[in-house]
Design an enzyme around this catalytic site. Structure first.
Site, PDB file in Angstrom:
ATOM      1  N   TRP A   1      21.178 -42.275  39.078  1.00 49.14           N
ATOM      2  CA  TRP A   1      21.591 -42.493  37.587  1.00 49.14           C
ATOM      3  C   TRP A   1      23.265 -44.098  37.416  1.00 49.14           C
ATOM      4  O   TRP A   1      22.794 -44.681  36.981  1.00 49.14           O
ATOM      5  CB  TRP A   1      23.088 -41.471  36.433  1.00 49.14           C
ATOM      6  CG  TRP A   1      21.922 -40.530  36.466  1.00 49.14           C
ATOM      7  CD1 TRP A   1      22.281 -39.071  36.512  1.00 49.14           C
ATOM      8  CD2 TRP A   1      20.286 -40.254  35.455  1.00 49.14           C
ATOM      9  NE1 TRP A   1      21.448 -37.931  36.231  1.00 49.14           N
ATOM     10  CE2 TRP A   1      20.300 -38.565  35.662  1.00 49.14           C
ATOM     11  CE3 TRP A   1      19.977 -41.328  35.528  1.00 49.14           C
ATOM     12  CZ2 TRP A   1      19.356 -38.693  35.231  1.00 49.14           C
ATOM     13  CZ3 TRP A   1      18.456 -40.859  34.602  1.00 49.14           C
ATOM     14  CH2 TRP A   1      18.240 -39.286  35.073  1.00 49.14           C
TER      15      TRP A   1
ATOM     16  N   ASP B   1      25.517 -21.361  30.244  1.00 46.73           N
ATOM     17  CA  ASP B   1      24.321 -20.995  30.669  1.00 46.73           C
ATOM     18  C   ASP B   1      23.098 -22.011  29.508  1.00 46.73           C
ATOM     19  O   ASP B   1      23.595 -20.901  28.785  1.00 46.73           O
ATOM     20  CB  ASP B   1      24.541 -19.827  31.111  1.00 46.73           C
ATOM     21  CG  ASP B   1      22.353 -19.564  31.597  1.00 46.73           C
ATOM     22  OD1 ASP B   1      21.328 -19.903  31.217  1.00 46.73           O
ATOM     23  OD2 ASP B   1      22.374 -18.682  32.738  1.00 46.73           O
ATOM     24  N   PHE B   2      22.198 -22.459  29.167  1.00 45.17           N
ATOM     25  CA  PHE B   2      22.230 -23.188  28.301  1.00 45.17           C
ATOM     26  C   PHE B   2      20.683 -21.916  28.009  1.00 45.17           C
ATOM     27  O   PHE B   2      20.060 -22.019  26.939  1.00 45.17           O
ATOM     28  CB  PHE B   2      21.788 -24.078  28.569  1.00 45.17           C
ATOM     29  CG  PHE B   2      20.721 -24.712  29.149  1.00 45.17           C
ATOM     30  CD1 PHE B   2      19.561 -24.573  29.951  1.00 45.17           C
ATOM     31  CD2 PHE B   2      21.196 -25.440  30.198  1.00 45.17           C
ATOM     32  CE1 PHE B   2      18.913 -24.384  31.249  1.00 45.17           C
ATOM     33  CE2 PHE B   2      19.800 -26.613  31.101  1.00 45.17           C
ATOM     34  CZ  PHE B   2      19.890 -25.778  31.897  1.00 45.17           C
TER      35      PHE B   2
ATOM     36  N   HIS C   1      11.555 -30.743  33.862  1.00 42.33           N
ATOM     37  CA  HIS C   1      10.646 -30.612  34.998  1.00 42.33           C
ATOM     38  C   HIS C   1      10.971 -29.884  35.694  1.00 42.33           C
ATOM     39  O   HIS C   1       9.998 -28.978  36.499  1.00 42.33           O
ATOM     40  CB  HIS C   1      10.414 -32.222  34.913  1.00 42.33           C
ATOM     41  CG  HIS C   1      11.882 -31.955  36.431  1.00 42.33           C
ATOM     42  ND1 HIS C   1      12.637 -33.015  36.980  1.00 42.33           N
ATOM     43  CD2 HIS C   1      13.029 -31.495  36.120  1.00 42.33           C
ATOM     44  CE1 HIS C   1      13.453 -33.105  37.571  1.00 42.33           C
ATOM     45  NE2 HIS C   1      13.961 -31.728  37.169  1.00 42.33           N
ATOM     46  N   ASP C   2      11.857 -28.371  35.263  1.00 38.63           N
ATOM     47  CA  ASP C   2      12.326 -28.204  36.077  1.00 38.63           C
ATOM     48  C   ASP C   2      12.124 -25.990  36.210  1.00 38.63           C
ATOM     49  O   ASP C   2      11.904 -25.187  36.254  1.00 38.63           O
ATOM     50  CB  ASP C   2      14.176 -27.463  36.383  1.00 38.63           C
ATOM     51  CG  ASP C   2      14.846 -28.136  37.163  1.00 38.63           C
ATOM     52  OD1 ASP C   2      13.810 -29.280  38.197  1.00 38.63           O
ATOM     53  OD2 ASP C   2      15.730 -28.332  36.790  1.00 38.63           O
TER      54      ASP C   2
HETATM   55  C1  ASE Z   1      15.615 -31.057  40.069  1.00 33.62           C
HETATM   56  C2  ASE Z   1      15.331 -32.673  40.011  1.00 33.62           C
HETATM   57  C3  ASE Z   1      15.219 -32.916  41.676  1.00 33.62           C
HETATM   58  C4  ASE Z   1      15.444 -30.253  41.156  1.00 33.62           C
HETATM   59  C5  ASE Z   1      15.194 -30.066  42.698  1.00 33.62           C
HETATM   60  C6  ASE Z   1      15.024 -31.685  42.876  1.00 33.62           C
HETATM   61  C7  ASE Z   1      15.299 -34.096  42.205  1.00 33.62           C
HETATM   62  C8  ASE Z   1      15.132 -33.125  43.584  1.00 33.62           C
HETATM   63  N1  ASE Z   1      15.547 -32.343  43.420  1.00 33.62           N
HETATM   64  O1  ASE Z   1      16.133 -30.496  38.668  1.00 33.62           O
HETATM   65  C9  ASE Z   1      15.203 -34.999  41.992  1.00 33.62           C
HETATM   66  C10 ASE Z   1      14.021 -35.872  42.175  1.00 33.62           C
HETATM   67  N2  ASE Z   1      13.898 -36.253  43.085  1.00 33.62           N
HETATM   68  C11 ASE Z   1      12.282 -35.739  44.037  1.00 33.62           C
HETATM   69  C12 ASE Z   1      12.438 -35.416  45.196  1.00 33.62           C
HETATM   70  O2  ASE Z   1      11.745 -34.730  43.180  1.00 33.62           O
END
Ligand code: ASE
Length: 341
Positions: A160, A232-233, A251-252
């Protein structure tokens, strides 16, 4: 590995053998056993993976070394040593027939180590061998997890410094004054928000252990406009707000979990408010950017999630009730998608 009395066999100078009991200090039997414990696990895994027990079960009769080696397509020397170790572990029996050694399964092996058995442990053994065993390579790091978490948070924090300003200015966020950064970690993006928008306050919503680590390891300035909220959301109630930031959160998670979270956010959101999704967007045909493609592979390794296209985030937001969805690309790693209630 052997159990039994603590005896050692010492040769007397005369050549007669006497048995003496040794103290725990003189002979660290348990430590030696523990030190070599993995040899036992790997012997079991290997014999299962090579199909030794299945072969002996299907042959209906004991087999010679040559027959086993051929049956499992392995070398004679290696097979002989493996079968010997399995015999020592009571996983195989040996008999002598016409001066030749032959091998058969023990009762336990035929019941638990053959794939066709209704109480087979072979799937569990395969998982132990292919997954758990590899994870245990990192046991030291896992035990040091607090240190590991600080390192991860530093990684999350540092980006950031580079992309944060672009992310918070991609849309004009000045109409939103009460902002929650869900999974906001150390607060680096929250700081960018309050620096950019003089009217807003940002609350970092994260797990208690993350908040604790943030307070200990990351200076939160003594900025009156940035604060923490432990929770915890997925499990806890979300406070109402004008804007929720979800930066590198969706993305998780799978589509299902993402919609579950976004729906919760939608319900908590004040009318006229919104959600700002910050992610590395894939282009619609998935042909780039390379960073997002690589990150998507990393999400496969580290999380339940994946990187997505703007259309995929739009679909998730729409499915959760959000409207008027707009996309802004920054030209840096992280882009933004804004949805409104
Ligand atoms: C997440 C972000 C990351 C979970 C695991 C993660 C990142 C690394 N490991 O939400 C940051 C983004 N970098 C990569 C290499 O994905």
């Amino acid at each position: 590995m052997a159990e039994g009395p603590r005896k050692s066999f010492l040769m007397e100078p005369t050549g007669t053998t006497t048995v003496t009991t040794t103290s725990a200090a003189a002979y660290p039997r348990k430590i030696l056993d523990y030190m070599e414990g993995f040899l036992v696990s790997k012997t079991l895994f290997t014999a299962c993976e090579l199909g030794v027990f299945d072969l002996l079960a299907s042959s209906q009769r004991p087999l010679s070394l040559e027959e086993v080696a051929q049956g499992i397509r392995a070398s004679l020397d290696g097979t002989e040593r493996l079968l010997a170790a399995c015999t020592g572990l009571d996983l195989l029996n040996t008999h002598t027939l016409d001066g030749q050694v032959i091998y058969s399964n023990t009762e336990q092996s035929s019941v638990y180590l053959t794939q066709s058995s209704p109480v087979s442990l072979t799937q569990s053994i395969h998982y132990s061998s292919k997954t758990i065993y590899l994870c245990w390579h990192y046991l030291t790091d896992a035990v040091r997890s607090e240190e590991e978490m600080v390192k991860f948070m530093q990684l999350m924090n540092s980006i950031w410094n580079i992309c944060g300003r672009d992310v918070v200015t991609a849309f004009n966020l000045s109409p939103f004054t009460t902002i929650y950064d869900l999974g906001g970690c150390s607060g680096a993006l929250a700081k960018q928000c309050v620096l950019t928008y003089p009217e807003c306050t940002v609350t970092i919503f994260d797990l208690p252990k993350v908040v604790k680590t943030s307070r200990e390891h990351f200076v939160t300035d003594d900025n009156q406009r940035v604060s923490f909220h432990e929770g915890d959301f997925f499990k806890d109630a979300l406070p109402d707000a004008d804007l929720y930031i979800l930066a590198r959160i969706l993305h998780d998670w799978t589509d299902e979990r993402s919609i579950e979270l976004l729906t919760k956010v939608y319900r908590a959101c004040r009318p006229g408010g919104g959600v700002l999704v910050v992610e590395a967007l894939l282009c619609e045909d998935g042909s780039g950017p390379l960073t997002a493609q690589l990150y998507s592979l990393n999400m496969l390794v580290q999380t339940e999630g994946k990187e997505r296209t703007a259309a995929e985030y739009t679909a998730l937001l729409t499915a959760s009730g959000f409207q008027n969805i707009q996309v802004e690309r920054t030209g840096k790693i992280y882009d933004t998608v804004l949805g409104r209630k």
